[in-house]
Structure formats: C-alpha cells, structure tokens
Design a protein around this motif. Sequence first.
Motif, mmCIF file in Angstrom:
data_model
loop_
_atom_site.group_PDB
_atom_site.id
_atom_site.type_symbol
_atom_site.label_atom_id
_atom_site.label_comp_id
_atom_site.label_asym_id
_atom_site.label_seq_id
_atom_site.Cartn_x
_atom_site.Cartn_y
_atom_site.Cartn_z
ATOM 1 N N MET A 1 0.811 -1.209 0.000
ATOM 2 C CA MET A 1 0.000 0.000 0.000
ATOM 3 C C MET A 1 0.854 1.274 0.000
ATOM 4 N N GLU A 2 2.109 1.173 0.483
ATOM 5 C CA GLU A 2 2.949 2.365 0.573
ATOM 6 C C GLU A 2 3.531 2.765 -0.779
ATOM 7 N N ASN A 3 4.037 1.769 -1.532
ATOM 8 C CA ASN A 3 4.648 2.130 -2.813
ATOM 9 C C ASN A 3 3.917 1.553 -4.018
ATOM 10 N N GLY A 4 2.843 0.808 -3.775
ATOM 11 C CA GLY A 4 2.031 0.295 -4.873
ATOM 12 C C GLY A 4 2.642 -0.841 -5.647
ATOM 13 N N SER A 5 3.687 -1.488 -5.112
ATOM 14 C CA SER A 5 4.370 -2.566 -5.821
ATOM 15 C C SER A 5 3.607 -3.882 -5.681
ATOM 16 N N VAL A 6 3.308 -4.507 -6.809
ATOM 17 C CA VAL A 6 2.534 -5.754 -6.840
ATOM 18 C C VAL A 6 3.410 -6.937 -6.438
ATOM 19 N N PHE A 7 2.886 -7.799 -5.544
ATOM 20 C CA PHE A 7 3.611 -9.027 -5.234
ATOM 21 C C PHE A 7 2.679 -10.229 -5.109
ATOM 22 N N GLY A 8 1.549 -10.155 -5.746
ATOM 23 C CA GLY A 8 0.629 -11.281 -5.827
ATOM 24 C C GLY A 8 -0.519 -10.908 -6.743
ATOM 25 N N LEU A 9 -0.915 -11.833 -7.620
ATOM 26 C CA LEU A 9 -1.916 -11.487 -8.624
ATOM 27 C C LEU A 9 -2.701 -12.727 -9.018
ATOM 28 N N GLN A 10 -4.032 -12.605 -9.013
ATOM 29 C CA GLN A 10 -4.899 -13.663 -9.512
ATOM 30 C C GLN A 10 -5.821 -13.080 -10.571
ATOM 31 N N VAL A 11 -5.957 -13.788 -11.668
ATOM 32 C CA VAL A 11 -6.723 -13.289 -12.804
ATOM 33 C C VAL A 11 -7.699 -14.362 -13.263
ATOM 34 N N TYR A 12 -8.956 -13.980 -13.479
ATOM 35 C CA TYR A 12 -10.016 -14.890 -13.872
ATOM 36 C C TYR A 12 -10.547 -14.476 -15.245
ATOM 37 N N PRO A 13 -10.123 -15.143 -16.316
ATOM 38 C CA PRO A 13 -10.515 -14.746 -17.673
ATOM 39 C C PRO A 13 -12.027 -14.683 -17.888
ATOM 40 N N GLU A 14 -12.779 -15.503 -17.148
ATOM 41 C CA GLU A 14 -14.230 -15.536 -17.319
ATOM 42 C C GLU A 14 -14.872 -14.172 -17.089
ATOM 43 N N PHE A 15 -14.244 -13.375 -16.197
ATOM 44 C CA PHE A 15 -14.820 -12.087 -15.834
ATOM 45 C C PHE A 15 -14.128 -10.918 -16.525
ATOM 46 N N LEU A 16 -13.335 -11.215 -17.537
ATOM 47 C CA LEU A 16 -12.611 -10.180 -18.259
ATOM 48 C C LEU A 16 -12.874 -10.302 -19.759
ATOM 49 N N LYS A 17 -12.825 -9.199 -20.443
ATOM 50 C CA LYS A 17 -12.978 -9.207 -21.894
ATOM 51 C C LYS A 17 -11.646 -8.807 -22.516
ATOM 52 N N LEU A 18 -10.672 -9.707 -22.411
ATOM 53 C CA LEU A 18 -9.329 -9.437 -22.896
ATOM 54 C C LEU A 18 -8.911 -10.521 -23.878
ATOM 55 N N SER A 19 -8.676 -10.155 -25.112
ATOM 56 C CA SER A 19 -8.211 -11.133 -26.100
ATOM 57 C C SER A 19 -6.744 -11.476 -25.904
ATOM 58 N N SER A 20 -6.024 -10.667 -25.112
ATOM 59 C CA SER A 20 -4.593 -10.882 -24.909
ATOM 60 C C SER A 20 -4.295 -12.013 -23.926
ATOM 61 N N LEU A 21 -5.294 -12.471 -23.178
ATOM 62 C CA LEU A 21 -5.084 -13.565 -22.225
ATOM 63 C C LEU A 21 -5.260 -14.910 -22.926
ATOM 64 N N PRO A 22 -4.328 -15.855 -22.733
ATOM 65 C CA PRO A 22 -4.562 -17.203 -23.273
ATOM 66 C C PRO A 22 -5.757 -17.840 -22.594
ATOM 67 N N LYS A 23 -6.632 -18.455 -23.377
ATOM 68 C CA LYS A 23 -7.885 -18.977 -22.839
ATOM 69 C C LYS A 23 -7.910 -20.500 -22.711
ATOM 70 N N ASP A 24 -7.016 -21.205 -23.438
ATOM 71 C CA ASP A 24 -7.025 -22.659 -23.337
ATOM 72 C C ASP A 24 -5.602 -23.190 -23.247
ATOM 73 N N LYS A 25 -5.480 -24.496 -23.073
ATOM 74 C CA LYS A 25 -4.183 -25.116 -22.790
ATOM 75 C C LYS A 25 -3.180 -24.906 -23.930
ATOM 76 N N SER A 26 -3.640 -25.034 -25.167
ATOM 77 C CA SER A 26 -2.723 -24.868 -26.294
ATOM 78 C C SER A 26 -2.179 -23.439 -26.351
ATOM 79 N N GLN A 27 -3.039 -22.446 -26.056
ATOM 80 C CA GLN A 27 -2.590 -21.062 -26.032
ATOM 81 C C GLN A 27 -1.623 -20.816 -24.881
#
Length: 290
Positions: free
Chosen positions: A210-236
């Motif tokens: 919270m002091e410097n805004g540096s990320v040290f953990g991240l979870q992303v759920y493609p189902e709730f995002l509209k991003l073509s840049s995220l790989p969606k399946d195992k082959s990708q």
Amino acid sequence: MKKIKRFMQLGLSLLLIGSLLFFANGTGFADDHSVIVKKGDTLYSLSKKHNLTVEELKSFNGLENNTIYIGQKLLLPGLKESEPMYAVVGGSFSNKENASKQIAVLKKKGINATVITKVINDKTYYRVQAGVFSKKGNAEKQKELLRKNGIKDAYIVTNKNLQVNGVYNGSTYSQLLQQFGKPVKTEDQLNIRSLYYDDDGAGVTVKFNMENGSVFGLQVYPEFLKLSSLPKDKSQVINVYGYPNAVKNTSCYESATCEQFIYQFNKNKLIIQFDRDGKTVQYFDLSKMQ
C-alpha cells in the motif's frame, strides 16, 4: 456455477493473506534493476520514461521531496521484471537421481546448482540449472564454467520473468490498471484489492504494498474479463509460456478434479488452473517465491 466460482475466488484471496507454500528454483537470481541519475534528469522525466508516476518513484525509493542528484541510484519498480534474463542450464535426464549426481559433482567444485523440471507431453525431464543472470556476459561465463566441469551440453535460456497480461511481480498498481483497464468497482481486504469488471465476479485480485504500490501477488479470472490478450485454453498457454515445470491435479468445485500447470522462474511462481474439461483456463495465480 458462478456462485461456486465466487467461493473459489474468496478462498484464493484468503490464501494470499496467509503464508503460501513455495519451492526454490535455482540460484544466482537476477539483480534488481536501477538507474543512475544523469545531468538533466528529473523525477518527472524519469517517471515518464519508465512508465511510472512521480509518487511511485518517490515512494519506492523513500524520497521525501523531488530533489535528486547526479550519480544517485534509483530503483525502478517493475522494470527489471520485464527485461530478459539468462538461465544457465545443462543436461536432460528422465531420472532425477542422475541430475542430482551431476549437481553433487558441481557443488564439490564450488558451483551452486539445482534440479529443475520440465513436463513435456506428460513426461517429466530433469535438468541442471546453475543460475539466472541479468547480464548475458555473466551467463556466458557460467556456461563455460559448466562445460569445463563436465556439463558439455550447457546452454543459455533467455526468459522474461513470469507475468499475466504484462503485469509482473514488481509492477506498480497503476501499471496493472494500464494493462487491465479501470474496473467498475473495487473491494479492499487488508492489502488485497479485488477489481470487478462486471457484476458477476472479480476479474483481478491483486496483493500489493500500500505504501509504494508494488505488486507481489496477482490472480486473474478470464471468465470475468474481456481481454483477447489472455490465453484462454491449454494450447494457447503452451504457446505463451512454454511447457510447465510441473503438472498437478487438484480438487476443484463440485468434487471435480482440475489440472494445474506450474511455472517457476527467478523467484516467481505462476499457477495456471484449467477447468474440469481439461483445457479451458480457470485462473492465473502469480506469486513471489520465498
């Protein structure tokens, strides 16, 4: 189904709060990246050059005002994570014991090394890794040292640190927003923030200082995002990240079994879990290894 997945998100968020179990992957980790202040540099010019805000640069370096001086060393959060690094690797064994014997020989000669694994077409291979370096010249020296000490097939693997949609451990929160966009709402729990991009669930859950805004953990759920840049399946996923260091089956919702690809590099760990269909990405979980 969405209620079950929201429950899974809550469990994973709580996991970020507590202690996570990690395992090491190599020695000789790359150094932090920094910049030396030159004539004409200002905090504003440096922040713009490296895609930061002035406040992020000040906070990350403990600066109380905007004064900097020629020759001063400033750390740049996130930059080092996106630059190429060089791992020195040798051998490929189907038997872990053979790789361990090679490492024992190297250690007797004062060379630190560790066993790394790669899972290719469901078969595990064991390799010797003797460091990760930010400078290619240092990796070249290490490679020649290995070859002189019996690892004749030693080579250099060029990698960037593990990331999700261009966000690394060490990126800033503002850089994360640039990559994922502004959420419609956020929820905070201690130093964890959930970012909602629709009404169904948090597309991103981030743990950051919270002091410097540096990320040290991240979870992303493609189902709730509209991003073509995220790989969606195992082959990708394999196209983007290559073959994983490990594969694991784990229990998931409705007593099903889900498969995880586990990647490790330079003190970073990425778990990609697939849905019970065995191919659709359920979530990405990026963390710092201890």
